[in-house]
Design a protein around this motif. Structure first.
Motif, PDB file in Angstrom:
ATOM      1  N   UNK A  18       0.825  -1.203   0.000  1.00 23.31           N
ATOM      2  CA  UNK A  18       0.000   0.000   0.000  1.00 23.31           C
ATOM      3  C   UNK A  18       0.863   1.258   0.000  1.00 23.31           C
ATOM      4  N   UNK A  19       1.924   1.261   0.798  1.00 23.29           N
ATOM      5  CA  UNK A  19       2.832   2.415   0.826  1.00 23.29           C
ATOM      6  C   UNK A  19       3.535   2.585  -0.516  1.00 23.29           C
ATOM      7  N   UNK A  20       3.866   1.469  -1.139  1.00 20.93           N
ATOM      8  CA  UNK A  20       4.489   1.502  -2.472  1.00 20.93           C
ATOM      9  C   UNK A  20       3.507   2.063  -3.505  1.00 20.93           C
ATOM     10  N   UNK A  21       2.281   1.591  -3.472  1.00 17.88           N
ATOM     11  CA  UNK A  21       1.287   2.051  -4.435  1.00 17.88           C
ATOM     12  C   UNK A  21       0.928   3.526  -4.213  1.00 17.88           C
ATOM     13  N   UNK A  22       1.034   3.984  -2.997  1.00 23.22           N
ATOM     14  CA  UNK A  22       0.753   5.394  -2.703  1.00 23.22           C
ATOM     15  C   UNK A  22       1.964   6.287  -2.982  1.00 23.22           C
ATOM     16  N   UNK A  23       3.080   5.690  -3.414  1.00 22.34           N
ATOM     17  CA  UNK A  23       4.248   6.469  -3.775  1.00 22.34           C
ATOM     18  C   UNK A  23       5.097   6.922  -2.602  1.00 22.34           C
ATOM     19  N   UNK A  24       4.900   6.293  -1.432  1.00 25.94           N
ATOM     20  CA  UNK A  24       5.645   6.702  -0.244  1.00 25.94           C
ATOM     21  C   UNK A  24       6.994   6.001  -0.173  1.00 25.94           C
ATOM     22  N   UNK A  33       4.279 -10.816  -1.536  1.00 22.57           N
ATOM     23  CA  UNK A  33       3.010 -10.892  -2.240  1.00 22.57           C
ATOM     24  C   UNK A  33       3.244 -11.036  -3.738  1.00 22.57           C
ATOM     25  N   UNK A  34       2.311 -11.674  -4.421  1.00 22.96           N
ATOM     26  CA  UNK A  34       2.354 -11.778  -5.878  1.00 22.96           C
ATOM     27  C   UNK A  34       1.850 -10.486  -6.501  1.00 22.96           C
ATOM     28  N   UNK A  35       2.022 -10.339  -7.788  1.00 21.17           N
ATOM     29  CA  UNK A  35       1.504  -9.158  -8.483  1.00 21.17           C
ATOM     30  C   UNK A  35      -0.011  -9.057  -8.328  1.00 21.17           C
ATOM     31  N   UNK A  36      -0.688 -10.199  -8.404  1.00 20.15           N
ATOM     32  CA  UNK A  36      -2.145 -10.191  -8.263  1.00 20.15           C
ATOM     33  C   UNK A  36      -2.561  -9.758  -6.857  1.00 20.15           C
ATOM     34  N   UNK A  37      -1.786 -10.190  -5.858  1.00 23.30           N
ATOM     35  CA  UNK A  37      -2.102  -9.807  -4.483  1.00 23.30           C
ATOM     36  C   UNK A  37      -1.840  -8.318  -4.248  1.00 23.30           C
ATOM     37  N   UNK A  38      -0.783  -7.803  -4.841  1.00 24.50           N
ATOM     38  CA  UNK A  38      -0.519  -6.363  -4.753  1.00 24.50           C
ATOM     39  C   UNK A  38      -1.660  -5.583  -5.410  1.00 24.50           C
ATOM     40  N   UNK A  39      -2.166  -6.096  -6.540  1.00 27.68           N
ATOM     41  CA  UNK A  39      -3.291  -5.440  -7.204  1.00 27.68           C
ATOM     42  C   UNK A  39      -4.521  -5.422  -6.301  1.00 27.68           C
ATOM     43  N   UNK A  40      -4.719  -6.489  -5.518  1.00 29.54           N
ATOM     44  CA  UNK A  40      -5.835  -6.522  -4.583  1.00 29.54           C
ATOM     45  C   UNK A  40      -5.684  -5.450  -3.508  1.00 29.54           C
ATOM     46  N   UNK A  41      -4.449  -5.231  -3.063  1.00 25.30           N
ATOM     47  CA  UNK A  41      -4.204  -4.153  -2.103  1.00 25.30           C
ATOM     48  C   UNK A  41      -4.650  -2.822  -2.711  1.00 25.30           C
ATOM     49  N   UNK A  42      -4.334  -2.631  -4.000  1.00 24.19           N
ATOM     50  CA  UNK A  42      -4.752  -1.413  -4.683  1.00 24.19           C
ATOM     51  C   UNK A  42      -6.259  -1.234  -4.679  1.00 24.19           C
ATOM     52  N   UNK A  43      -6.990  -2.321  -4.767  1.00 24.53           N
ATOM     53  CA  UNK A  43      -8.449  -2.235  -4.735  1.00 24.53           C
ATOM     54  C   UNK A  43      -8.941  -1.750  -3.369  1.00 24.53           C
ATOM     55  N   UNK A  44      -8.295  -2.215  -2.321  1.00 25.72           N
ATOM     56  CA  UNK A  44      -8.675  -1.747  -0.991  1.00 25.72           C
ATOM     57  C   UNK A  44      -8.363  -0.251  -0.841  1.00 25.72           C
ATOM     58  N   UNK A  45      -7.218   0.178  -1.353  1.00 32.06           N
ATOM     59  CA  UNK A  45      -6.881   1.600  -1.304  1.00 32.06           C
ATOM     60  C   UNK A  45      -7.897   2.434  -2.071  1.00 32.06           C
ATOM     61  N   UNK A  46      -8.250   1.975  -3.247  1.00 28.80           N
ATOM     62  CA  UNK A  46      -9.213   2.720  -4.051  1.00 28.80           C
ATOM     63  C   UNK A  46     -10.567   2.798  -3.344  1.00 28.80           C
ATOM     64  N   UNK A  47     -10.963   1.697  -2.715  1.00 28.89           N
ATOM     65  CA  UNK A  47     -12.232   1.684  -1.999  1.00 28.89           C
ATOM     66  C   UNK A  47     -12.270   2.638  -0.823  1.00 28.89           C
TER      67      UNK A  47
END
Length: 311
Positions: free
Chosen positions: A274-280, A293-307
């Motif tokens: 999540x910190x990586x996806x937020x650019x921190x 985590x796998x790429x797919x699991x990281x993408x799932x984290x992104x979905x939680x952030x977007x939500x």
């Protein structure tokens, strides 16, 4: 700086960004500290569970404390975990982190060997006698396999051995016993009662907690600060709604496939993703031997952030 008595508000257990070769990523750590300070937190706790302290070398631990304490420059109190198996080893860490600038130390019960409450109390007395800064007890039965008895915590607080408690036991009733006991005891003043739960901060505040040390506050410090402020302002309904938004966001800790990784790999991997996806931070690597985590699991984290409105 002098530790506030009591310490209040949101005190995130700061993640430790790592490079791909598992060294401390100092530039990312500095950005993470800036992200937390900008979010309005009232302190920083380094070298805790969310910091992956158990996986870091002694040199890495000291680097983390030096980096964070030097960067905040007294603007906020810096608490440092000194987690180890025995009193002698904990005292070695106390000397290292206080020399590096820590304003308080956070101490679990001893572990590996089974311990008796009398031995736990002796451990804290010896650590406090050897520490130049306040000692905060860390109730972490999932990690040290001992629940700190409320009477031991209160006795040590009355003696001036403990300045506070970070409760990560998940036992709200037990936490309430400490909070109410400290409030009623004439010999206990300025004691900091802090919950380590992401999910029941509003409930902990309702029973008298002074603040919270939630790992998810790395990802959304503004959310936990908002929750704390809403509760203190008396807007319980808005605080509850914010807590429920954060509970939904916390669902990210379950993205990891439990057939190939444990809960720690999944949760800490999610926070870092999540910190990586937020650019921190630059890299979401977790310390060995945790499974990434796998790429797919990281993408799932992104979905939680977007939500949660964070992407």
């Amino acid at each position: 700086m002098t530790l506030p008595a009591p310490l209040t508000g949101v005190v995130p257990p700061v993640c430790t960004p790592l490079t791909p070769d598992r060294e401390v990523d100092v530039p990312s750590l500095l950005r993470l500290v800036d992200h937390l300070v900008a979010g309005g937190v009232q302190g920083l706790f380094v070298l805790g569970t969310s910091s992956e302290a158990a996986f870091l070398t002694d040199a890495q631990r000291r680097l983390v404390v030096e980096t964070v304490a030097g960067h905040v420059g007294g603007r906020l109190p810096v608490l440092a975990g000194v987690i180890d198996m025995t009193t002698a080893r904990v005292l070695d860490h106390v000397r290292a982190v206080t020399a590096a600038g820590a304003d308080a130390v956070v101490v679990t019960a001893p572990f590996y060997a089974s311990t008796h409450p009398v031995e736990i109390a002796r451990h804290y007395r010896l650590v406090a006698a050897g520490s130049p800064v306040p000692v905060i007890a860390y109730d972490l039965p999932s990690g040290v396999h001992t629940k700190l008895p409320a009477d031991v915590v209160l006795d040590l607080a009355a003696e001036g051995v403990l300045a506070g408690l970070k409760d990560s036991s998940g036992d709200l009733a037990g936490f309430r016993t400490v909070v109410s006991g400290a409030r009623a005891h004439p010999g206990i003043t300025g004691f900091s009662a802090l919950t380590g739960s992401e999910l029941i901060v509003d409930a902990a505040l309702a029973v008298g907690a002074d603040g919270a040390v939630p790992g998810l506050a790395n990802v959304d410090p503004e959310g936990y600060v908002r929750l704390d402020r809403l509760f203190r302002a008396g807007d319980r309904e808005a605080a509850r709604a914010e807590q429920e938004r954060l509970c939904a966001l916390f669902g990210m800790v379950g993205v990891g496939d439990r057939a190939r990784m444990g809960a720690s790999s999944s949760a800490l991997g999610a926070f870092k993703a999540a910190l990586y996806l937020r650019g921190v931070i630059d890299c979401p690597a977790t310390a060995e031997p945790q499974v990434p985590l796998s790429e797919a699991e990281v993408a799932r984290v992104g979905e939680f952030l977007a939500g949660a409105g964070l992407l």
